[in-house]
Enzyme design. Sequence first.
Site, mmCIF file in Angstrom:
data_model
loop_
_atom_site.group_PDB
_atom_site.id
_atom_site.type_symbol
_atom_site.label_atom_id
_atom_site.label_comp_id
_atom_site.label_asym_id
_atom_site.label_seq_id
_atom_site.Cartn_x
_atom_site.Cartn_y
_atom_site.Cartn_z
ATOM 1 N N HIS A 144 0.881 -1.135 -0.090
ATOM 2 C CA HIS A 144 0.017 -0.102 0.153
ATOM 3 C C HIS A 144 0.804 1.263 0.026
ATOM 4 O O HIS A 144 0.727 2.204 -0.701
ATOM 5 C CB HIS A 144 -0.683 -0.014 1.194
ATOM 6 N N LYS A 183 -15.832 -6.525 6.387
ATOM 7 C CA LYS A 183 -15.202 -7.631 7.134
ATOM 8 C C LYS A 183 -15.024 -7.109 8.554
ATOM 9 O O LYS A 183 -14.536 -5.852 8.407
ATOM 10 C CB LYS A 183 -14.117 -8.292 6.498
ATOM 11 N N ARG A 212 -2.193 -5.970 -7.722
ATOM 12 C CA ARG A 212 -0.900 -6.879 -7.945
ATOM 13 C C ARG A 212 -0.862 -8.242 -8.706
ATOM 14 O O ARG A 212 0.235 -8.676 -9.209
ATOM 15 C CB ARG A 212 -1.215 -7.848 -6.266
ATOM 16 N N SER A 248 -2.886 -7.844 3.474
ATOM 17 C CA SER A 248 -3.084 -7.598 4.730
ATOM 18 C C SER A 248 -3.401 -8.593 5.516
ATOM 19 O O SER A 248 -3.394 -8.923 6.710
ATOM 20 C CB SER A 248 -4.325 -6.410 5.011
#
Length: 163
Positions: A17, A41, A90, A128
């Site tokens: 990030h 979430k 990514r 993450s």
Amino acid sequence: MAKALCPGSFDPPTNGHIDVVERAARYFEGVVVAVIANPSKQSLFSAGERSDMLSASLAHVGNVEVASFDGLLVDFARSRNLTLVVKGLRAVSDFEYELQMAQMNATLEPGLDTMFMAAKPSWAFLSSSLVKEVARFGGSVEGLVPPAVGKALRGRYRETGGR
Ligand code: PNS
């Protein structure tokens, strides 16, 4: 030159990030990093904690501001007169969902564009979720997250005993 909007959950921020924000800051007048307050979430860190970690990790970049938002991204963008979202990709697996979000945002707010920035190959595997899993079981996340995030992760899992 426009300001870029880099939104995300950042639970927690990773070096991937930080790299995308640092590079966006070179191409745009400024970058507004927008931390979603209530992600879908349940988050490990509160919005305040995630914002503080980002501010500490991006203090060396002059033209970056960290803010948090709730609700729709298009509403936050409109309230700040921001018209360009920049997100990191990514792998091809990120692309489908990111494109869907970009197109939904453009449908809700035709003035909001999205650009994708290729993640550095060295961060292509980094997420993450994986960082949390490694830290939860006592593994080292050094070199994967900024020092402030590593410290916060160790503190959080010390408190909860990895639960
Ligand atoms: O870190 P992430 O998971 O890529 O961040 C996703 C985020 C927070 C950018 C996205 O979920 C979002 O914009 N949420 C706000 C709600 C919204 O606007 N949803 C409609 C977009 S499809």
